[in-house]
Motif scaffolding. Structure first.
Motif, PDB file in Angstrom:
ATOM      1  N   LYS A  64       0.884  -1.533   0.052  1.00 14.30           N
ATOM      2  CA  LYS A  64      -0.122  -0.171   0.317  1.00 14.30           C
ATOM      3  C   LYS A  64       1.143   1.548  -0.049  1.00 14.30           C
ATOM      4  CE  LYS A  64      -3.943   2.449   0.892  1.00 14.30           C
ATOM      5  NZ  LYS A  64      -4.547   2.686  -0.745  1.00 14.30           N
ATOM      6  N   HIS A  65       1.547   1.425   0.809  1.00 16.33           N
ATOM      7  CA  HIS A  65       2.647   1.931   0.868  1.00 16.33           C
ATOM      8  C   HIS A  65       3.344   2.813  -0.489  1.00 16.33           C
ATOM      9  CE1 HIS A  65       3.774   3.138   5.219  1.00 16.33           C
ATOM     10  NE2 HIS A  65       3.428   1.977   5.120  1.00 16.33           N
ATOM     11  N   CYS A  66       3.747   1.764  -1.280  1.00 16.87           N
ATOM     12  CA  CYS A  66       4.335   1.531  -2.489  1.00 16.87           C
ATOM     13  C   CYS A  66       3.362   1.678  -3.725  1.00 16.87           C
ATOM     14  CB  CYS A  66       4.487   0.424  -3.282  1.00 16.87           C
ATOM     15  SG  CYS A  66       6.249  -0.024  -2.505  1.00 16.87           S
ATOM     16  N   GLU A  67       2.386   1.651  -3.418  1.00 20.13           N
ATOM     17  CA  GLU A  67       0.807   1.919  -4.258  1.00 20.13           C
ATOM     18  C   GLU A  67       0.683   3.389  -3.689  1.00 20.13           C
ATOM     19  OE1 GLU A  67      -3.682   0.856  -4.383  1.00 20.13           O
ATOM     20  OE2 GLU A  67      -2.726  -0.356  -4.484  1.00 20.13           O
ATOM     21  N   ASN A  68       0.581   3.636  -2.738  1.00 23.69           N
ATOM     22  CA  ASN A  68       0.191   5.233  -2.962  1.00 23.69           C
ATOM     23  C   ASN A  68       1.318   5.911  -3.418  1.00 23.69           C
ATOM     24  OD1 ASN A  68      -2.057   4.540  -2.258  1.00 23.69           O
ATOM     25  ND2 ASN A  68      -2.060   5.277   0.590  1.00 23.69           N
ATOM     26  N   ALA A  69       2.416   5.628  -3.095  1.00 20.57           N
ATOM     27  CA  ALA A  69       3.344   7.139  -3.222  1.00 20.57           C
ATOM     28  C   ALA A  69       3.793   6.921  -4.674  1.00 20.57           C
ATOM     29  CB  ALA A  69       5.061   5.972  -2.768  1.00 20.57           C
ATOM     30  N   VAL A  70       3.522   5.853  -5.284  1.00 19.63           N
ATOM     31  CA  VAL A  70       3.501   6.147  -6.932  1.00 19.63           C
ATOM     32  C   VAL A  70       2.178   7.257  -7.812  1.00 19.63           C
ATOM     33  CG1 VAL A  70       2.732   4.838  -9.149  1.00 19.63           C
ATOM     34  CG2 VAL A  70       4.310   3.809  -7.550  1.00 19.63           C
ATOM     35  N   LYS A  71       0.892   7.283  -7.077  1.00 17.20           N
ATOM     36  CA  LYS A  71      -0.025   7.850  -7.135  1.00 17.20           C
ATOM     37  C   LYS A  71       0.518   9.837  -7.097  1.00 17.20           C
ATOM     38  CE  LYS A  71      -3.767   5.173  -7.290  1.00 17.20           C
ATOM     39  NZ  LYS A  71      -5.164   3.811  -6.422  1.00 17.20           N
TER      40      LYS A  71
ATOM     41  N   VAL B 243      11.304  19.353   0.064  1.00 15.77           N
ATOM     42  CA  VAL B 243      10.777  19.210   0.686  1.00 15.77           C
ATOM     43  C   VAL B 243      11.035  17.230   1.230  1.00 15.77           C
ATOM     44  CG1 VAL B 243       7.940  18.551   2.375  1.00 15.77           C
ATOM     45  CG2 VAL B 243       9.426  21.160   1.355  1.00 15.77           C
ATOM     46  N   ARG B 244      10.660  16.771   2.275  1.00 11.62           N
ATOM     47  CA  ARG B 244      10.487  15.108   2.002  1.00 11.62           C
ATOM     48  C   ARG B 244       9.485  14.518   2.657  1.00 11.62           C
ATOM     49  NH1 ARG B 244      14.123  11.773   6.800  1.00 11.62           N
ATOM     50  NH2 ARG B 244      11.058  11.738   8.269  1.00 11.62           N
ATOM     51  N   LEU B 245       9.132  13.787   1.482  1.00 13.93           N
ATOM     52  CA  LEU B 245       7.844  13.036   1.813  1.00 13.93           C
ATOM     53  C   LEU B 245       7.699  11.336   2.853  1.00 13.93           C
ATOM     54  CD1 LEU B 245       4.795  13.884  -0.791  1.00 13.93           C
ATOM     55  CD2 LEU B 245       5.456  14.943   1.731  1.00 13.93           C
ATOM     56  N   SER B 246       6.858  11.236   3.465  1.00 13.88           N
ATOM     57  CA  SER B 246       7.218   9.936   4.005  1.00 13.88           C
ATOM     58  C   SER B 246       5.184   8.934   3.924  1.00 13.88           C
ATOM     59  CB  SER B 246       7.282   9.149   4.774  1.00 13.88           C
ATOM     60  OG  SER B 246       7.485   7.806   5.685  1.00 13.88           O
ATOM     61  N   ILE B 247       5.314   8.941   2.585  1.00 12.25           N
ATOM     62  CA  ILE B 247       4.014   8.055   2.313  1.00 12.25           C
ATOM     63  C   ILE B 247       3.465   6.971   3.431  1.00 12.25           C
ATOM     64  CG2 ILE B 247       2.292   7.572  -0.315  1.00 12.25           C
ATOM     65  CD1 ILE B 247       3.025   9.874  -0.089  1.00 12.25           C
TER      66      ILE B 247
END
Length: 429
Positions: free
Chosen positions: A297-304, A404-408
């Motif tokens: 889910k982390h990866c799926e969201n990060a791509v979007k 800016v850094r994001l952790s999705i």
């Protein structure tokens, strides 16, 4: 059970743990005990002589922590593991048996800011030093190695930029030099990347992040591949030479593939005392049980989110390796085939001031100095985690002032995009 290799989803639940032998408890209990009763004097002596494996004192070994160590070794494909109090502690634990006064490590410039400080400043107090290089420049890596070098260190997916390291190439250089390759696998987790399969000798983790996944504990771990020949040269006397504290015992000769793990417990935890508490180990065991589900889910969201940011006119650049436009996208397919993780940066038009206004304007994202939570997190690295570095070091690390850094996290991706949209509108007005 048969010798058939188990899949990751099975290992993250069952690896390293069985029902409690005393009570039959299915979940690993929290053994909140400082010490353990010996059967008799001979049993105590055997434990202290490292002739028998067991429990003495929880600074060294604890049943809950041992279950976690076994699970970490299982999901990373290692021969053994030792858990400790934080990711920073794990890095010192990894270096402790290898280094000595006057010795150095060759280390990537693309690292978490706290690691840069630890390796450029703090380790000098031990008489150690670090040579920082761009690990994409393989000739620079080779050129930095000298007779006093004792390891090469990198991150699999670099924090904060999400850059993916060519572990196979670094492992080849390390092998040719007779050195261990140490890989910080915190940002990738063993679900996305298994560095030992790419030639790493040791893998370190901040278990505080994705492994626990809920922002409740701090913890670290060092996993040993068990494949390095510590006796091939005289570079690693702590593991190959007689140990005075154990009547001349030679760890590598005695314990073979488990030498590093035994030394880290019997000497490292004994003398440095960077112990993981059993309750933290329990929370981390619970977190690991859902690691693969969360990482997908982390990866799926990060791509979007990254694709949306890449197409937004208020954004200069996005560093996410999961984007087809990323120079690291092809590397993802070999190093992290399941995805590029949930961590990346983006540059905001308007520079430093716009970044500060952005992090002050988000509503769903949490402005915290952490990553790998189920919640989405945001931070301006240049003014926080990488503040102690020069601008040149910040840029080398991927934490430039305009970034800016994001952790999705694992929320609904559309909600995350909506929050960034409104924050960017305020930041770039």
């Amino acid at each position: 059970m048969s010798d058939r290799a188990q899949g990751f989803d099975t290992l993250q639940i069952h690896g390293g743990a069985e029902p409690d032998p005393a009570t039959g408890a299915r979940q690993t209990p929290i053994y909140q005990s400082t010490s353990y009763v010996f059967r008799d004097a001979d049993h105590a002596a055997a434990l202290f002589n490292l002739q028998e494996v067991g429990f003495i004192y929880s600074r060294l070994t604890n049943p809950t922590v041992m279950a976690l160590q076994n699970r970490m070794a299982a999901i990373e494909g290692g021969a053994g593991a030792v858990c400790c109090s934080s990711g920073h502690a794990a890095q010192i634990m990894a270096l402790f048996p290898l280094m000595g006064p006057g010795k150095n490590i060759v280390i990537s410039t693309r690292l978490y800011g706290g690691t840069v400080t630890q390796m450029s400043q703090t380790i000098k107090r031990f008489g150690w030093s670090a040579t920082f290089v761009d690990t994409d420049d393989l000739d620079a890596v080779k050129g930095a190695i000298d007779d006093d070098t004792r390891a090469i260190f990198c991150e699999s997916i670099a924090n904060p930029g999400g850059y993916i390291t060519d572990l196979d190439a670094l492992a080849k250089i390390a092998d040719e030099a007779g050195l261990p390759l140490i890989v910080d696998n915190t940002s990738a987790t063993p679900y996305l990347c298994r560095p030992i399969e790419h030639g790493a000798t040791l893998v370190v983790h901040s278990m505080t992040k994705y492994l626990t996944g809920n922002g409740t504990v701090t913890g670290g771990c060092v996993i040993d591949s068990g494949k390095f020949d510590w006796s091939a040269s005289d570079k690693f006397p702590s593991l190959s030479a007689p140990e005075p504290a154990y009547h001349g015992l030679k760890f590598h000769e005695t314990f073979g593939p488990a030498a590093f793990t035994f030394h880290s417990i019997a000497v490292g935890l004994r003398d440095l005392g960077m112990t993981l508490n059993p309750q933290a180990a329990h929370y981390t065991l619970l977190g690991i049980e859902t690691l693969s589900l969360r990482m997908r889910k982390h990866c799926e969201n990060a791509v979007k989110v990254a694709e949306w940011l890449e197409n937004d006119p208020r954004v200069e650049t996005v560093t996410y390796a999961g984007l087809k436009s990323s120079p690291y996208h092809s590397r993802m397919e070999t190093i992290c085939p399941r995805g590029a993780g949930g961590l990346f940066t983006f540059a905001v038009k308007g520079g430093y001031e716009a970044c500060v206004k952005l992090v002050d304007s988000v509503e769903l994202f949490s402005h915290v100095a952490n990553l790998g939570d189920t919640r989405s997190l945001i931070i301006h690295s240049a003014s926080t985690t990488h503040r102690q570095l020069t601008e040149e070091q910040q840029r080398a690390a991927g934490a430039a002032p305009e970034v800016v850094r994001l952790s999705i996290g694992i929320e609904d991706a559309d909600d995350l995009i909506a929050d960034l949209d409104q924050a960017l509108a305020k930041a770039t007005a």
